[in-house]
Design a protein around this motif. Structure first.
Motif, mmCIF file in Angstrom:
data_model
loop_
_atom_site.group_PDB
_atom_site.id
_atom_site.type_symbol
_atom_site.label_atom_id
_atom_site.label_comp_id
_atom_site.label_asym_id
_atom_site.label_seq_id
_atom_site.Cartn_x
_atom_site.Cartn_y
_atom_site.Cartn_z
ATOM 1 N N ARG A 12 0.875 -1.189 0.000
ATOM 2 C CA ARG A 12 0.000 0.000 0.000
ATOM 3 C C ARG A 12 0.899 1.221 0.000
ATOM 4 O O ARG A 12 1.614 1.495 0.960
ATOM 5 N N GLY A 13 0.908 1.953 -1.119
ATOM 6 C CA GLY A 13 1.769 3.109 -1.258
ATOM 7 C C GLY A 13 1.210 4.337 -0.570
ATOM 8 O O GLY A 13 0.095 4.329 -0.022
ATOM 9 N N THR A 14 1.970 5.409 -0.602
ATOM 10 C CA THR A 14 1.577 6.660 0.041
ATOM 11 C C THR A 14 0.733 7.512 -0.907
ATOM 12 O O THR A 14 0.653 7.235 -2.106
ATOM 13 N N ASN A 15 0.127 8.559 -0.361
ATOM 14 C CA ASN A 15 -0.826 9.353 -1.138
ATOM 15 C C ASN A 15 -0.238 10.621 -1.746
ATOM 16 O O ASN A 15 -0.838 11.195 -2.651
ATOM 17 N N TRP A 16 0.911 11.083 -1.255
ATOM 18 C CA TRP A 16 1.487 12.334 -1.722
ATOM 19 C C TRP A 16 2.706 12.055 -2.603
ATOM 20 O O TRP A 16 3.404 11.061 -2.420
ATOM 21 N N VAL A 17 2.963 12.964 -3.526
ATOM 22 C CA VAL A 17 4.050 12.788 -4.480
ATOM 23 C C VAL A 17 5.401 12.686 -3.785
ATOM 24 O O VAL A 17 6.186 11.762 -4.033
ATOM 25 N N GLY A 46 -2.814 10.122 -8.773
ATOM 26 C CA GLY A 46 -1.948 11.286 -8.738
ATOM 27 C C GLY A 46 -0.493 10.993 -8.497
ATOM 28 O O GLY A 46 0.366 11.849 -8.732
ATOM 29 N N THR A 47 -0.172 9.791 -8.036
ATOM 30 C CA THR A 47 1.224 9.430 -7.791
ATOM 31 C C THR A 47 1.712 8.299 -8.699
ATOM 32 O O THR A 47 2.906 7.994 -8.712
ATOM 33 N N ALA A 48 0.816 7.698 -9.450
ATOM 34 C CA ALA A 48 1.183 6.542 -10.271
ATOM 35 C C ALA A 48 2.239 6.877 -11.311
ATOM 36 O O ALA A 48 3.053 6.021 -11.680
ATOM 37 N N GLY A 49 2.268 8.121 -11.788
ATOM 38 C CA GLY A 49 3.235 8.508 -12.806
ATOM 39 C C GLY A 49 4.677 8.382 -12.368
ATOM 40 O O GLY A 49 5.577 8.261 -13.197
ATOM 41 N N ALA A 59 3.417 -4.567 -10.989
ATOM 42 C CA ALA A 59 2.091 -4.086 -11.358
ATOM 43 C C ALA A 59 1.676 -2.927 -10.456
ATOM 44 O O ALA A 59 2.155 -2.786 -9.330
ATOM 45 N N LEU A 60 0.779 -2.096 -10.990
ATOM 46 C CA LEU A 60 0.160 -1.018 -10.224
ATOM 47 C C LEU A 60 -1.332 -1.285 -10.107
ATOM 48 O O LEU A 60 -1.972 -1.746 -11.061
ATOM 49 N N MET A 61 -1.875 -0.996 -8.930
ATOM 50 C CA MET A 61 -3.313 -1.067 -8.709
ATOM 51 C C MET A 61 -3.752 0.306 -8.214
ATOM 52 O O MET A 61 -3.231 0.793 -7.215
ATOM 53 N N LEU A 62 -4.690 0.931 -8.910
ATOM 54 C CA LEU A 62 -5.098 2.278 -8.549
ATOM 55 C C LEU A 62 -6.193 2.263 -7.491
ATOM 56 O O LEU A 62 -7.118 1.451 -7.535
ATOM 57 N N ASP A 63 -6.056 3.175 -6.541
ATOM 58 C CA ASP A 63 -7.063 3.416 -5.509
ATOM 59 C C ASP A 63 -7.493 4.869 -5.692
ATOM 60 O O ASP A 63 -6.825 5.785 -5.231
ATOM 61 N N GLU A 64 -8.614 5.070 -6.406
ATOM 62 C CA GLU A 64 -8.951 6.407 -6.875
ATOM 63 C C GLU A 64 -10.069 7.104 -6.110
ATOM 64 O O GLU A 64 -10.412 8.237 -6.406
ATOM 65 N N SER A 65 -10.684 6.454 -5.133
ATOM 66 C CA SER A 65 -11.807 7.101 -4.451
ATOM 67 C C SER A 65 -11.816 6.733 -2.984
ATOM 68 O O SER A 65 -10.962 6.012 -2.487
ATOM 69 N N SER A 66 -12.806 7.263 -2.264
ATOM 70 C CA SER A 66 -12.908 7.007 -0.836
ATOM 71 C C SER A 66 -14.347 6.636 -0.491
ATOM 72 O O SER A 66 -15.242 6.678 -1.325
ATOM 73 N N GLY A 67 -14.570 6.267 0.762
ATOM 74 C CA GLY A 67 -15.908 5.881 1.190
ATOM 75 C C GLY A 67 -16.080 4.376 1.217
ATOM 76 O O GLY A 67 -15.203 3.595 0.812
ATOM 77 N N LEU A 68 -17.246 3.944 1.689
ATOM 78 C CA LEU A 68 -17.505 2.520 1.870
ATOM 79 C C LEU A 68 -17.501 1.757 0.553
ATOM 80 O O LEU A 68 -17.007 0.626 0.478
ATOM 81 N N LEU A 69 -18.044 2.371 -0.505
ATOM 82 C CA LEU A 69 -18.064 1.678 -1.793
ATOM 83 C C LEU A 69 -16.652 1.454 -2.305
ATOM 84 O O LEU A 69 -16.335 0.393 -2.864
ATOM 85 N N ALA A 70 -15.773 2.460 -2.104
ATOM 86 C CA ALA A 70 -14.389 2.324 -2.539
ATOM 87 C C ALA A 70 -13.678 1.239 -1.751
ATOM 88 O O ALA A 70 -12.891 0.461 -2.303
#
Length: 385
Positions: A12-17, A46-49, A59-70
């Motif tokens: 699980r990577g970090t959220n900031w560049v 925002g950090t995948a680049g 491999a990369l797996m994107l986590d693009e949203s928040s909340g229970l559905l995410a």
């Protein structure tokens, strides 16, 4: 724990560049520790680049949203990954909840945010957390894994490798983009990053960036490039409006992958303590960071290419996002001081080139920091033709 039993790893990577750059040494060490494992990094778009060209993850797996559905969506993806081990860089509760609910057998991370019961291997916060570079905070997690597998580890003692690679294709595209923006051949390119997304207190005043930029253009004949994310565009516009000369505004003009490639071609970056500071120095580009409310012991660029400038008052580092008084930590740094440091980093030398007029000594621009990877067609100052 046996290395041969760990076939699939999720990080699980970090959220900031900037934080993502500081995790690169830990990811490299993880690959060295588990050379045969399939490693997936979960990160935000925002950090995948930053990870698009690296050769130490699979491999990369994107986590693009928040909340229970995410959370539900992430749990399903993690289950589909059939991971044997989860390595968690963030300290958040949710970062540990997802692998727990996805039933990843081994879950390693710091015991923080009351999430210890969600981890199979809990690490205490290191005593040196606020006095050692943040890079070692992430390396310490992989070092703990090394100890679980091999009984001992030297990872935390090694010099971290924060370098970033950029493909030739991305360099070519960045070179073309800069020319279309108006960058001239044979002139030094100085990028300025006057914004910061997560803290207004970290921003050196716009009028000072403007005064600095004018001097760079007028005295060093540099092309000044204003950079940053789309969310920082207003700051760049304010800087440009306060200038006598015309800079090139590239703020928000490209995605992070393109911005990384663009930064690999500049001769100098002058910036607040924000993501591009870590990117440029990791690319080996000369980088000057203006520090105020944040702690350079933990977040300065970890590269010989990076330098800092600061005049801390007694209230610094406060780590506040907005200054409650007069912003004295940042206003103590003058444009003249930053210009002098910038000229020194660019190695501007005055030489007499015309023997018939010995009293006139035109400036010779000798930029001694060639890019590690530069396409043949690039002819900007400081880069081989």
């Amino acid at each position: 724990m046996k290395a041969e039993a760990i076939k699939r790893v999720v990080v699980r990577g970090t959220n900031w560049v900037g934080d993502t750059v500081m995790t690169l040494p830990a990811l490299r060490e993880l690959r060295r520790l588990l050379p045969n494992a399939h490693i997936t990094v979960v990160t935000r778009a925002g950090t995948a680049g930053l990870l698009s060209d690296v050769d130490f993850i699979d491999a990369l797996m994107l986590d693009e949203s928040s909340g229970l559905l995410a959370v539900g969506s992430q749990i399903r993806k993690w289950k589909q990954g059939n991971f044997d081990l989860a390595v968690l860089f963030p300290n958040s509760f949710q970062a540990a909840l997802i692998p727990f609910l996805a039933r990843v057998p081994s879950r390693l991370g710091y015991e923080a945010d009351r999430r210890g019961f969600l981890l199979t291997h809990r690490l205490p916060q290191p005593e040196w957390r606020n006095s050692r570079h943040e890079t070692f905070y992430y390396l310490n997690i992989v070092s703990a894994l090394d100890q679980l597998i091999n009984g001992a580890s030297q990872i935390i003692e090694r010099v971290p490798d924060t370098s970033i690679q950029v493909s030739t294709e991305r360099l070519d595209a960045a070179s073309d983009a800069l020319r279309k923006m108006g960058i001239r051949d044979g002139h030094p390119i100085v990028a300025l990053c006057p914004g910061s997304i997560n803290s207004r207190a970290k921003r050196w005043p716009a009028e000072r960036y403007a005064a600095l930029a004018d001097r760079l253009i007028e005295e060093l004949d540099a092309d000044v490039l204003l950079i940053g994310s789309a969310a920082e565009h207003d700051v760049s516009v304010e800087v440009a409006a306060r200038m006598r000369r015309q800079p090139i505004i590239a703020t928000g003009a490209t995605d992070l992958s393109g911005a990384v490639a663009m930064l690999s071609l500049v001769d100098l970056l002058i910036t607040n303590d924000t993501g591009p500071a870590h990117i440029a120095s990791a690319l080996g580009r000369p980088t000057l960071v203006i520090f105020g409310p944040t702690n350079p012991l933990t977040t300065r660029p970890l590269s010989s290419a990076g330098e800092i400038i600061r005049h801390p008052p007694v209230c610094a580092p406060c780590m506040l996002r907005d200054c409650p008084i007069d912003h004295r930590c940042m206003t103590a740094v003058s444009p003249d001081e930053v210009f002098a440091r910038a000229a020194g980093m660019l190695r501007i030398e005055t030489t007499a080139k015309n023997e018939d007029t010995p009293d006139e000594q035109p400036i010779a621009q000798e930029l001694i920091h060639p890019a590690k990877q530069t396409p043949d067609k690039l002819k900007f100052a400081g880069h081989p033709r």
